[in-house]
Design a protein around this motif. Structure first.
Motif, short mmCIF file in Angstrom:
data_model
loop_
_atom_site.label_atom_id
_atom_site.label_comp_id
_atom_site.label_asym_id
_atom_site.label_seq_id
_atom_site.Cartn_x
_atom_site.Cartn_y
_atom_site.Cartn_z
N ALA A 379 0.82 -1.21 0.00
CA ALA A 379 0.00 0.00 0.00
C ALA A 379 0.85 1.26 0.00
O ALA A 379 0.45 2.28 -0.57
CB ALA A 379 -0.94 0.00 1.21
N ALA A 380 2.02 1.20 0.61
CA ALA A 380 2.87 2.39 0.73
C ALA A 380 3.68 2.67 -0.53
O ALA A 380 4.14 3.79 -0.73
CB ALA A 380 3.80 2.24 1.92
N ILE A 381 3.85 1.65 -1.38
CA ILE A 381 4.70 1.83 -2.57
C ILE A 381 3.99 1.37 -3.84
O ILE A 381 4.64 0.94 -4.79
CB ILE A 381 6.02 1.06 -2.40
CG1 ILE A 381 5.75 -0.43 -2.16
CG2 ILE A 381 6.88 1.64 -1.31
CD1 ILE A 381 6.96 -1.29 -2.38
N LYS A 382 2.67 1.50 -3.87
CA LYS A 382 1.92 1.03 -5.04
C LYS A 382 2.41 1.72 -6.32
O LYS A 382 2.54 1.06 -7.36
CB LYS A 382 0.42 1.28 -4.85
CG LYS A 382 -0.43 0.64 -5.94
CD LYS A 382 -1.90 0.58 -5.55
CE LYS A 382 -2.55 1.94 -5.60
NZ LYS A 382 -4.01 1.86 -5.43
N ASP A 383 2.69 3.01 -6.24
CA ASP A 383 3.18 3.72 -7.43
C ASP A 383 4.53 3.18 -7.88
O ASP A 383 4.81 3.07 -9.08
CB ASP A 383 3.30 5.21 -7.14
CG ASP A 383 1.94 5.90 -7.07
OD1 ASP A 383 0.96 5.30 -7.52
OD2 ASP A 383 1.88 7.03 -6.56
N ARG A 384 5.36 2.83 -6.91
CA ARG A 384 6.67 2.28 -7.25
C ARG A 384 6.53 0.91 -7.92
O ARG A 384 7.27 0.60 -8.87
CB ARG A 384 7.51 2.16 -5.98
CG ARG A 384 8.93 1.74 -6.22
CD ARG A 384 9.74 1.75 -4.93
NE ARG A 384 11.12 1.40 -5.16
CZ ARG A 384 12.03 1.32 -4.22
NH1 ARG A 384 11.70 1.57 -2.97
NH2 ARG A 384 13.27 0.99 -4.50
N VAL A 385 5.59 0.11 -7.43
CA VAL A 385 5.33 -1.20 -8.05
C VAL A 385 4.84 -0.99 -9.48
O VAL A 385 5.26 -1.70 -10.41
CB VAL A 385 4.28 -1.98 -7.24
CG1 VAL A 385 3.93 -3.29 -7.93
CG2 VAL A 385 4.80 -2.25 -5.83
#
Length: 415
Positions: A379-385
């Motif tokens: 949830a904290a790095i969804k954009d990074r994924v």
């Protein structure tokens, strides 16, 4: 041919051939091409443009080659978009039309501003009153021009609106409004509700916001018409934007196929858990000396109490480091030379390192502060994924596109 070799050949090609010809074709891409003029334009607009002159020839060559390759890929994507009919769609045509209107309006306002100047009498008085301060004189001129332009702009827009015979129907916002509800008309243009609020969920839009959008768009329309009447030409910018937009729409379609929902991202994260690893980040101070003897002498001065940063501003041979007094900012673990990274792993905070040799010279480094490595949940790095998944898919996709629109290099090999 590897990109590093391409870039070096290109740099040598420019250096040997002397003054460049603006329309020289550097690479043919399928049915299109990339010219030297396009490359120079892209280089001047790049984030590194201000630092480029201070770089060494190899770094400059690599950046030129990398930019050239980016332009070639962009041209291939544009041709792919054309082949797939993306430039014939209504969204593409509407966006191009909107961009043309905005660009013409902007160019007309620039044209209007160029008509404003400081009268000779006022200029003479200002020079007399402010002769002791050139900055104040410049500010006074700018203030006068800004106010005169504001007044001229308002007057001209009012005249243009009157000429366009504008009619507005804002009372319709209080009724059962639909997508095709006409909110404004000019002699040759109609603004419908859907033109301003094309997406779902627009029923609850604030009527005042809609009115503001209509009035803003009417201003752009009349200014654009005035630009056409003045013979202002924007076809070159339109062609550039058309290439950009077609590639952007093509890639957006691909991304929707690769990532139809959050489940695709979560599955990818579970398959690649290391994406959640955030490396240690360090605020680095650095001084680079030309010789081992100089570096050792400077290190002794630092150990005796002098500031690494003050000395870096005076002695560092690294242009960026010297300009920023040795403050290299926050750097991620693994982003530097191998030899430096090995030292940083064991270096205590606020302690100057031993001498470190790299191809750039003899380095003295110091960790001012650090943020420890950590593992983050999805949830904290969804954009990074999302970025990681797209990057993985993009590599294979670009290879397929480039195969359909092959490159033919026109750079002369001087080696």
């Amino acid at each position: 041919m590897p990109i590093k070799k391409i870039s070096l050949l290109f740099w040598l090609s420019c250096a040997i051939c002397g003054t460049a010809v603006a329309d020289t074709v550097l690479v043919k891409v399928g049915n299109g091409q990339v010219t030297e003029q396009q490359l120079e334009k892209a280089m001047s607009a790049a984030p590194f443009a201000s630092q480029f002159p201070s770089m060494d020839e190899k770094d400059q060559a690599y950046l030129r080659g990398d930019m050239l390759m980016r332009l070639a890929r962009s041209e291939a994507l544009h041709q792919e978009a054309v082949a797939l009919g993306k430039t014939e769609t209504q969204p593409y045509r509407q966006e191009m039309s909107n961009f043309r209107t905005s660009l013409l309006a902007q160019r007309y306002l620039t044209h209007l501003r160029e008509q404003v100047s400081v009268p000779a009498a006022l200029e003479s008085r200002l020079k007399g009153d402010l002769k002791s301060s050139s900055d104040a004189l410049i500010a006074a001129r700018a203030s006068y021009v800004a106010q005169q332009f504001k007044d001229l702009k308002e007057k001209r827009i009012a005249e243009l609106k009157q000429q366009a015979r504008i009619k507005t129907y804002f009372e319709r916002l209080n009724k059962d409004i639909k997508a095709d509800t006409v909110l404004a008309e000019t002699a040759d243009y109609t603004i419908r509700y859907a033109d301003l609020m094309p997406t779902q969920g627009s029923i609850n839009a604030d009527p005042q916001q809609i009115k503001d959008k209509v009035n803003e768009w009417l201003e752009l329309l009349v200014l654009a018409r005035a630009a056409v009447a003045e013979g202002i030409d924007v076809e070159g910018q339109m062609a550039d934007y058309g290439h950009y937009l077609s590639a952007k729409m093509l890639l957006a379609d691909q991304e929707r196929q690769w990532i139809p929902d959050d489940k695709a991202l979560l599955d990818y994260f579970r398959q690649h858990p290391n994406i959640g690893y955030i490396p240690e980040r360090r605020q680095i101070g650095q001084l680079v000396a030309a010789s081992k003897e100089q570096a050792e002498a400077l290190r002794q001065r630092i150990l005796a109490g002098e500031s690494l940063f003050k000395l870096a501003a005076e002695y560092s041979i690294d242009p960026y480091g010297r300009e920023h007094a040795g403050d290299m900012g926050w750097l991620q673990e693994g982003s530097g030379f191998d030899a430096i990274e090995q030292v940083l792993k064991k270096l205590p905070d606020n302690q100057v390192s031993d001498l470190i040799q790299t191809p750039k010279g003899w380095h003295l480094v110091m960790i001012v502060d650090r943020k420890p490595a950590e593992h983050k949940e999805f949830a904290a790095i969804k954009d990074r994924v999302r970025q990681a998944l797209i990057a993985e898919k993009m590599t294979a996709y670009l290879e397929r596109v480039m195969a359909r629109h092959p490159l033919e290099w026109q750079i002369q090999d001087h080696i």
